[in-house]
Design an enzyme around this catalytic site. Structure first.
Site, PDB file in Angstrom:
ATOM      1  N   ARG A 142       3.581  15.866  34.262  1.00 54.46           N
ATOM      2  CA  ARG A 142       4.707  15.006  34.595  1.00 54.46           C
ATOM      3  C   ARG A 142       4.636  14.692  36.083  1.00 54.46           C
ATOM      4  NH1 ARG A 142       6.687  19.257  31.362  1.00 54.46           N
ATOM      5  NH2 ARG A 142       7.542  18.581  29.339  1.00 54.46           N
ATOM      6  N   TYR A 273       2.612  11.044  19.558  1.00 55.64           N
ATOM      7  CA  TYR A 273       1.331  10.457  19.964  1.00 55.64           C
ATOM      8  C   TYR A 273       0.448  10.115  18.773  1.00 55.64           C
ATOM      9  CZ  TYR A 273       2.860  11.847  24.558  1.00 55.64           C
ATOM     10  OH  TYR A 273       3.595  11.972  25.697  1.00 55.64           O
TER      11      TYR A 273
END
Length: 302
Positions: A142, A273
């Site tokens: 992140r 995903y």
């Protein structure tokens, strides 16, 4: 990260207890600021202390948010902050249960192809920017995790990046590939020569070596590199994390391994995903093809 830098003399006992509750659970400074802001929204709406809220107050508050046009993610973030406050700070779980979390369809994330990632990294204007973007993609971090890395977090013996107090205050290990380590060593040599890298300092310092690069600056670096690489997609730091996970999935890495690498608490989050892993979809043999009904048929669909 340290608790919010607020002088003790200016903090009410309720506010101090909230900060201590968050610090005890190792919430990042950014999370603490967000929670304080969102709990402050309720206090401003009520015109009094949030610990005096009633069930009716909470209903009116959420209705007012909706009428004001707040987005679902923002409203749900406020619910998380208030639930924490009611459960852990004032011991009123009955009020926490009255807060409504809204469901909304998650849009599929934008993902770069490997070639687009190569072009984006190639468009980085300096070694520091290249190293930061390569960490975001090569380890799937992140943006706040990239910014918070210190030189000491690079473990070349175990080939790991140590992430301290990631999302939810959790520590974890991220992968460190041989190529990424080689790049970071180049950055160490150059940064040390410039006097901005120190063994006990930040891996990506900001304007001063004593402070880390900001997440805003990292976002600007990614956007500028994508523009220079002529990538038309909407690209941000999280796009590199999405691309990391998607490319691993397409390469056959088990989704539970990817979950650990990303630091996801729930597998459902990682499973998103699978919806954008196009190479994985193309690799599946259709049951129609297995019937071999049309082999030798030279007709073209168009």
């Amino acid at each position: 990260m340290n608790p919010l830098p607020i002088p003790a003399t200016s903090i009410s006992p309720l506010r101090q207890r909230l900060i201590e509750n968050m610090t005890m659970r190792r919430f990042s400074a950014e999370t603490q600021r967000n929670y304080m802001r969102d709990i402050g929204r309720l206090a401003s709406f009520l015109g009094r202390s949030p610990d005096t809220a009633t069930v009716d107050d909470l209903h009116r508050f959420q209705m007012a948010q909706q009428e004001a046009g707040l987005g679902v993610p923002t409203m749900n973030a406020i619910v998380s902050a208030l639930r924490f406050f009611f459960v852990h700070t004032i011991d009123r779980p009955d009020l926490a249960r009255k807060l409504v979390r809204l469901r909304y369809p998650r849009s599929l994330p934008d993902v770069l192809s490997p070639e687009e990632v190569r072009r984006l990294l190639g468009a980085a204007v300096c070694l520091k920017h290249l190293a930061a973007l390569s960490v975001a993609y090569g380890a799937g971090l992140r943006v706040a995790e990239v910014a918070a890395l210190k030189v000491a977090h690079v473990d070349s013996t175990r080939m790991l990046l140590r992430i301290e107090r990631g999302k939810g205050g959790r520590d974890r290990n991220a992968m460190l590939s041989a190529d990424l380590l080689a790049l970071l060593r180049q950055w160490w040599i150059e940064g040390h020569r410039q006097g901005v890298l120190h063994r006990e300092g930040w891996l990506f310092p900001g304007q001063s070596w004593t402070r880390p690069i900001s997440t805003r600056q990292l976002h600007r670096i990614v956007v500028e590199a994508a523009r220079a690489a002529d990538i038309p997609k909407r690209v941000g730091p999280h796009t590199l994390r999405h691309s990391f996970a998607t490319h691993l999935l397409e390469d056959g890495v088990d989704i539970r391994v990817i979950q650990v690498l990303l630091g996801h608490a729930k597998l459902d989050t990682t499973a998103l995903y699978a919806k954008v892993a196009t190479r994985t979809v193309r690799a599946v043999v259709s049951p129609l093809d297995r019937l071999a009904l049309f082999h030798g048929d030279e007709a073209s669909p168009g």
